[in-house]
Structures are given as C-alpha cells and as structure tokens.
Scaffold this active site. Structure first.
Site, PDB file in Angstrom:
ATOM      1  N   ASP A 128       0.853  -1.181   0.000  1.00  0.00           N
ATOM      2  CA  ASP A 128       0.000   0.000   0.000  1.00  0.00           C
ATOM      3  C   ASP A 128       0.890   1.233   0.000  1.00  0.00           C
ATOM      4  OD1 ASP A 128      -2.966   0.724   0.217  1.00  0.00           O
ATOM      5  OD2 ASP A 128      -2.044   2.084   1.664  1.00  0.00           O
ATOM      6  N   THR A 129       0.489   2.240  -0.750  1.00  0.00           N
ATOM      7  CA  THR A 129       1.260   3.470  -0.863  1.00  0.00           C
ATOM      8  C   THR A 129       0.445   4.619  -0.277  1.00  0.00           C
ATOM      9  OG1 THR A 129       2.311   2.673  -2.899  1.00  0.00           O
ATOM     10  CG2 THR A 129       2.445   5.035  -2.452  1.00  0.00           C
TER      11      THR A 129
END
Length: 214
Positions: free
Chosen positions: A87-88
């Site tokens: 996840d960014t």
C-alpha cells in the site's frame, strides 16, 4: 490462521508459480516484472478507510497486511504460496492524502504538495508458505517545486491523477514538478524493489539467486 510448517532454509528459485500478488495495481505488476517476476494476481477488496486518528505509517502497513491476509484467508489455492501485498500512502505531515477520484480532490492535493516536502510511505506485507505474516515500512521523501494555477490545470487535464495517492504519478508528467527525492524511487511508484527482494530472499524465495539482504 491455519499454518503449514515448512523448513525456513528451503530455497525456491524465483518460481512464479509460488508467488501471488494481492493487488490490482498495474504499477506494482510492472515493477515486479522489472526484476523478472510475473506472479498470479488475486485482488483483495478491503475497506481502506483510515481509523480515527490513525497516522500514515501504521495505516500503510495495516492496509498491506489486510490485503495479504484477506487473499490467503479467502483463497484456498494460496495456502502453500508466498502472498505479497503493498500500500502506498502520501502524507503531508501526519495528514493522509486520499487516492484522487475527481479533479477537485486532485487539485486540493496538488495545492497542498506545492512548494513543500512530503513523505511517501510504502507498506509491504508478505505471507510465507508457513503462514507467517512479515511486514515492512519504507519511507521516501519528495520535494515539489511551487506549482502555479496553470501547472495544476495542465496536470489535471492529463488524467494521470485518477486513482493515485496524493493526486500524482511520479512516473508520468508529474516528474517535472519534483525537485528532489530522498529514498527509494520504486517505493514512490508502488513497491520498493530492494525491500521486496530482501523480504522474499529472507523467506527462501531466491530472486535471481540474490543474497539474503535482510
């Protein structure tokens, strides 16, 4: 979680049949392809709403872990495989910027990023075939030049911002806004390839016969 014990020192030489990517992101697929990996894709649909007062660092790790865990728990065929998720999160201070779905939100994000530094947090989660969950947080720093109204208008017109954390894609036209990067570039795109290889190698998945870097 039901676990299947497997000796830690067993080596798997970059065998794509043993790897699952719990993500629909084409950027993450492209990054893995860059290091010779073409995993099976299983999309994990989770609630990505931040918890009350949740900070961006734990949020990024939690999101990655939930994607990996949901993929393993709901797909029996993944029980003996490596499951990778990420996840960014783009953050201004401790403020989590959203994935932008409309021009107004993208404009707000770009205005906040204009002329300042911000952090990009990459949460990585890996479930090994023995069922253990391993997580890591990677931090990159990005500095934007000051953006004028025309800069923002022109970038909005590219549509690159759609679905992007913080409203921009560093691998696209937004590159002309960026004065400085500190840390992993691939982390900003979607996955830190150094850390992916290190985590896989540490659990016996030998990417290109690379040494254990953990």
């Amino acid at each position: 979680m039901t676990t299947k014990q497997k000796p830690h020192n067993n080596k798997v030489t970059g065998d794509d049949s043993q790897l699952v990517l719990a993500s629909a992101s084409p950027r993450r697929r492209e990054l893995l392809a860059q290091i010779g990996l073409s995993p099976a894709i299983i999309v994990a649909d989770i609630d990505e709403t931040p918890q009350k007062r949740e900070k961006p660092q734990p949020y990024a790790v939690r999101m990655a872990a939930e994607k990996a865990l949901k993929t393993r728990n709901q797909n029996a065929e993944t029980a003996d495989k490596f499951i990778l998720a990420g996840d960014t999160v783009v953050a201004c201070g401790q403020r989590i910027l959203p994935k932008t779905d409309d021009p107004a939100t993208a404009r707000t994000c770009l205005s906040l990023l204009s002329g300042r530094r911000h952090r990009v947090y990459g949460g990585i989660a890996l479930i090994s075939p023995d069922g253990h969950l391993h997580t890591r947080l990677v931090t990159s720093m990005v500095r934007f030049r000051t953006l004028g109204p025309d800069d923002i208008d022109n970038y909005i017109a590219t549509d690159e911002w759609q679905g992007k954390a913080g409203g921009y894609a560093i691998q696209g036209m937004a590159a002309i806004f960026i004065q400085q990067i500190s840390g992993s570039y691939s982390n900003i795109v979607g996955f830190s390839l150094f850390d992916i290889a290190a985590m896989l190698g540490g659990q016996g998945f030998d990417v290109m016969h690379m040494p254990d870097m953990t």
